[in-house]
Structures are given as C-alpha cells and as structure tokens.
Write a protein that holds these residues in place. Structure first.
Motif, PDB file in Angstrom:
ATOM      1  N   UNK A 174     -65.183   6.686  14.251  1.00 26.28           N
ATOM      2  CA  UNK A 174     -66.439   7.407  14.035  1.00 26.28           C
ATOM      3  C   UNK A 174     -66.367   8.813  14.629  1.00 26.28           C
ATOM      4  N   UNK A 175     -65.746   8.946  15.810  1.00 19.23           N
ATOM      5  CA  UNK A 175     -65.608  10.268  16.421  1.00 19.23           C
ATOM      6  C   UNK A 175     -64.714  11.172  15.583  1.00 19.23           C
ATOM      7  N   UNK A 176     -63.641  10.630  15.035  1.00 21.01           N
ATOM      8  CA  UNK A 176     -62.740  11.432  14.202  1.00 21.01           C
ATOM      9  C   UNK A 176     -63.455  11.894  12.931  1.00 21.01           C
ATOM     10  N   UNK A 177     -64.207  10.987  12.300  1.00 20.17           N
ATOM     11  CA  UNK A 177     -64.935  11.354  11.084  1.00 20.17           C
ATOM     12  C   UNK A 177     -65.981  12.426  11.389  1.00 20.17           C
ATOM     13  N   UNK A 178     -66.714  12.247  12.498  1.00 21.14           N
ATOM     14  CA  UNK A 178     -67.718  13.248  12.881  1.00 21.14           C
ATOM     15  C   UNK A 178     -67.062  14.595  13.180  1.00 21.14           C
ATOM     16  N   UNK A 179     -65.914  14.568  13.859  1.00 17.81           N
ATOM     17  CA  UNK A 179     -65.207  15.810  14.145  1.00 17.81           C
ATOM     18  C   UNK A 179     -64.737  16.515  12.883  1.00 17.81           C
ATOM     19  N   UNK A 180     -64.217  15.752  11.919  1.00 13.91           N
ATOM     20  CA  UNK A 180     -63.784  16.353  10.658  1.00 13.91           C
ATOM     21  C   UNK A 180     -64.967  16.941   9.892  1.00 13.91           C
ATOM     22  N   UNK A 181     -66.113  16.263   9.964  1.00 12.59           N
ATOM     23  CA  UNK A 181     -67.306  16.795   9.297  1.00 12.59           C
ATOM     24  C   UNK A 181     -67.742  18.116   9.926  1.00 12.59           C
ATOM     25  N   UNK A 182     -67.757  18.169  11.263  1.00 12.45           N
ATOM     26  CA  UNK A 182     -68.123  19.413  11.945  1.00 12.45           C
ATOM     27  C   UNK A 182     -67.122  20.520  11.617  1.00 12.45           C
ATOM     28  N   UNK A 183     -65.839  20.183  11.610  1.00 16.51           N
ATOM     29  CA  UNK A 183     -64.809  21.176  11.295  1.00 16.51           C
ATOM     30  C   UNK A 183     -64.979  21.714   9.877  1.00 16.51           C
ATOM     31  N   UNK A 184     -65.307  20.836   8.939  1.00 16.74           N
ATOM     32  CA  UNK A 184     -65.525  21.268   7.556  1.00 16.74           C
ATOM     33  C   UNK A 184     -66.716  22.217   7.460  1.00 16.74           C
ATOM     34  N   UNK A 185     -67.806  21.886   8.157  1.00 13.84           N
ATOM     35  CA  UNK A 185     -68.978  22.760   8.140  1.00 13.84           C
ATOM     36  C   UNK A 185     -68.665  24.138   8.733  1.00 13.84           C
ATOM     37  N   UNK A 186     -67.876  24.158   9.803  1.00 14.60           N
ATOM     38  CA  UNK A 186     -67.514  25.437  10.418  1.00 14.60           C
ATOM     39  C   UNK A 186     -66.681  26.282   9.452  1.00 14.60           C
ATOM     40  N   UNK A 187     -65.734  25.659   8.768  1.00 17.95           N
ATOM     41  CA  UNK A 187     -64.901  26.401   7.813  1.00 17.95           C
ATOM     42  C   UNK A 187     -65.732  26.907   6.641  1.00 17.95           C
ATOM     43  N   UNK A 188     -66.665  26.087   6.163  1.00 19.18           N
ATOM     44  CA  UNK A 188     -67.531  26.531   5.062  1.00 19.18           C
ATOM     45  C   UNK A 188     -68.384  27.718   5.502  1.00 19.18           C
ATOM     46  N   UNK A 189     -68.935  27.648   6.719  1.00 16.03           N
ATOM     47  CA  UNK A 189     -69.728  28.771   7.229  1.00 16.03           C
ATOM     48  C   UNK A 189     -68.879  30.028   7.362  1.00 16.03           C
ATOM     49  N   UNK A 190     -67.618  29.877   7.768  1.00 15.97           N
ATOM     50  CA  UNK A 190     -66.726  31.032   7.875  1.00 15.97           C
ATOM     51  C   UNK A 190     -66.464  31.655   6.513  1.00 15.97           C
ATOM     52  N   UNK A 191     -66.228  30.820   5.512  1.00 12.09           N
ATOM     53  CA  UNK A 191     -65.985  31.327   4.158  1.00 12.09           C
ATOM     54  C   UNK A 191     -67.204  32.096   3.641  1.00 12.09           C
ATOM     55  N   UNK A 192     -68.398  31.541   3.823  1.00 16.27           N
ATOM     56  CA  UNK A 192     -69.605  32.223   3.357  1.00 16.27           C
ATOM     57  C   UNK A 192     -69.800  33.559   4.082  1.00 16.27           C
ATOM     58  N   UNK A 193     -69.501  33.577   5.384  1.00 19.68           N
ATOM     59  CA  UNK A 193     -69.630  34.820   6.142  1.00 19.68           C
ATOM     60  C   UNK A 193     -68.676  35.890   5.612  1.00 19.68           C
ATOM     61  N   UNK A 194     -67.450  35.494   5.319  1.00 15.07           N
ATOM     62  CA  UNK A 194     -66.471  36.454   4.796  1.00 15.07           C
ATOM     63  C   UNK A 194     -66.885  36.956   3.415  1.00 15.07           C
ATOM     64  N   UNK A 195     -67.439  36.082   2.596  1.00 14.53           N
ATOM     65  CA  UNK A 195     -67.886  36.500   1.264  1.00 14.53           C
ATOM     66  C   UNK A 195     -68.965  37.580   1.374  1.00 14.53           C
ATOM     67  N   UNK A 196     -69.953  37.341   2.225  1.00 16.27           N
ATOM     68  CA  UNK A 196     -71.020  38.329   2.385  1.00 16.27           C
ATOM     69  C   UNK A 196     -70.484  39.632   2.985  1.00 16.27           C
ATOM     70  N   UNK A 197     -69.554  39.516   3.944  1.00 18.32           N
ATOM     71  CA  UNK A 197     -68.995  40.726   4.546  1.00 18.32           C
ATOM     72  C   UNK A 197     -68.182  41.521   3.531  1.00 18.32           C
TER      73      UNK A 197
END
Length: 329
Positions: free
Chosen positions: A184-207
């Motif tokens: 469960x901790x590994x799955x939660x960590x992967x979910x958080x990591x995915x959200x962080x990467x998605x937020x980074x991609x969106x930030x770069x697109x706007x920039x």
C-alpha cells in the motif's frame, strides 16, 4: 543589383518593420535569458523534485524496512504456554523446549526467563513483579532454518499433545499485514510521484507558452522566412533543459541532504526515546544505494521531461501558426 541582394534588403526591411528593430540594434533572442519567470520555473521544478525525491526515498525506506522485518519474523516463531490450574509451568516450558530441539528445521529454542518477561510487562505493570502469582503466559523463542523450515502443522500437533496449554504462533498474520502495508505504501508513493510529474509537465507547458507569447513576433518572423520548426524548438528545448536540470539537481540534493541528516541524527541520539522509536521503525534511517540511484534517475528524468515537454509544446504552437496564417492571409 542582383536578385539575392534585393531579397536580402526586402527581408531586412520586413524584419525591421515587423519587430520594430533596426539593424544597429541588437536583436532579441529567440528564448529570453534567465529572468524572473525562468528563476520561478526553476524554483517550482526544484520544489517538485524535492517532493518527488522524498517520495522515492520514503518508498525505498519502507520497502527495505518491511523486507527486513519480514526476514526477521520469518526466522523466529514463538510458543505461548498459557497458565492453567494444575499446570507445572517450569515442566511445561522444559517439555516445549525439548520437543522443539528435536524437531527437524528448528535450530534452537530458548525459554524467556522471568527477568526478560518482567521487562516486557514493566511498562504496564511496573517493577517488582512476582510471575508465580500472576496468570501471565510464558514464551519459548524458537529459531527456525529459513532454507528448510519445519512442518508447522505437525509441530503444533505434537506440542498440543504434550502440553495442551501450548499455542504456536508462526507470525503468518503479522507477515501478511506487513506485506500488505508495504504494498500500500509503494502504491501510494507511486501515485504521489505520478501527480508530481504531471504537475511539472503542466508547469513547463505554461512556462513555454508564456515564453513564446513574449517573443511571438520574433518567432513568427523566423518561422515565416524559412527557419525550421526543429531549429526553433531546439532553442527552447536547450533553454528549458538547463532550467530543468538545475532545478531538479537542487531539489534532489536537498532531499538527499535531509535523509543524510536524519540518519546522522538517529545515529548520534540513539539513547533518546525519539531516536529509539525511529530506529525501531526504520532502522538507521538510511535509504541505501537503491534510494540514491532512484533520486539520481529522478533528477535526469525530470530534466529530460522538461526539455521534451517544451519541445512538443513549441512544435504544436508552430503547427497552430501554420494553420492560422493561410486563413489570415
């Protein structure tokens, strides 16, 4: 005057009229140099990388600790001898120890003495306990061979036949819960990591879109006079690659420094209750070489993802310009 010279003069006049620059003025670069927006993007990427690195380190730490716990639990089992009327506790414990030592797959058995049992009960019952006057179960710690474990069902039946008040605990329930928690901790960590990467991609697109909007005239002129889309996208890609790598490197190093600092704190404060609790849960609080490699891979991934996202964004924007321009003309 040759045709080539005429074309050059026409092109220079077109550029000056479109951009408002004369030939004596220094032309604006395709991608703006380091400015407030660039530093802000680098800071955002550093924060995202810091959070992602903490997630990678935490997942590695929990996974390694859970594996260590599972290994430790699987190497030992316990037998509880419950107090009952007419039961000679000393004889019952000796019988359990004798049966355990004679069972294949068991490497040793030791009875938990009165002093050790008293220390286990001390947080709840205090000191100076007389175990003969309390109905306290007694324990026998049994070490098993991990490569060739015993037949637990047959061993439990043999114990019950010899000592009816003996109960075998092979810790299977604890191991199952531990594995479930780790997954469960590994799955939660992967979910958080995915959200962080998605937020980074969106930030770069706007920039990237903001950088293109601020230099729209120059980009359109270069594009219309024949500059290839790959060349313009390459300029943005190199710019954002540098921003992404510097930001990711700062965030990743900050996370590694935090893990190293926590490990140093637990090693130098082992006598305190706080450090003992952390050590009991996470060992030495060291993420190991797998954690460090994971953070390094994450830094490179975020840098490459930043550059790739910027390039794709520029290519799409230029394709949109190509679709709009014939209509406007």
């Amino acid at each position: 005057m040759t045709d080539l010279a005429e074309r050059w003069l026409d092109l220079r006049e077109f550029v000056e009229r479109t951009t408002g620059l004369t030939r004596r003025e220094r032309p604006a670069p395709i991608v703006p140099p380091a400015n407030v927006a660039g530093r802000a993007l680098m800071t955002v990427i550093a924060i995202m990388t810091f959070l992602a690195s903490l997630t990678v380190g935490a997942v590695t730490l929990v996974s390694d600790t859970a594996g260590q716990w599972q290994s430790d639990i699987s190497r030992e089992i316990t037998v509880q001898v419950m107090p009952d009327d007419g039961v000679d506790m000393a004889a019952a414990l000796q019988t359990v120890q004798t049966i355990a030592n004679g069972t294949p797959g068991i490497t040793g058995a030791s009875v938990l003495d009165d002093a050790a049992t008293g220390r286990l009960l001390q947080p709840w019952l205090g000191t100076g306990l007389d175990l003969d006057e309390l109905p306290v179960p007694r324990l026998v710690i049994i070490a098993i061979d991990g490569d060739s474990p015993p037949d637990f069902a047959a061993f439990a039946a043999q114990l019950t036949a010899a000592v009816p008040s003996a109960l075998l605990d092979d810790h299977r329930a604890w191991v199952s819960r531990l594995v479930t928690m780790a997954r469960a901790m590994v799955i939660a960590g992967l979910a958080v990591l995915t959200l962080v990467l998605v937020a980074t991609v969106l930030t770069v697109i706007f920039a990237t879109r903001g950088a293109m909007a601020g230099n729209r005239q120059i980009i359109e002129v270069l594009h219309f006079v024949g500059a290839r889309s790959g060349f313009i996208a390459g300029e943005f890609q190199g710019h954002f690659l540098r921003l992404g790598l510097f930001g990711a490197l700062g965030g990743g190093l900050a996370a590694l420094f935090l893990f190293a600092l926590m490990g140093l704190w637990t090693r130098t404060n082992q006598a305190t209750p706080e450090a003992d609790q952390i050590s009991a849960l996470f060992g030495s609080f060291s993420i190991g070489w797998t954690g460090y490699v994971g953070v390094v891979v994450l830094i490179a991934t975020i840098g490459g993802l930043t550059a790739f996202t910027s390039r794709i964004t520029v290519m799409r924007q230029l394709a949109a310009i190509d679709m709009i321009s014939p209509v406007e003309g």
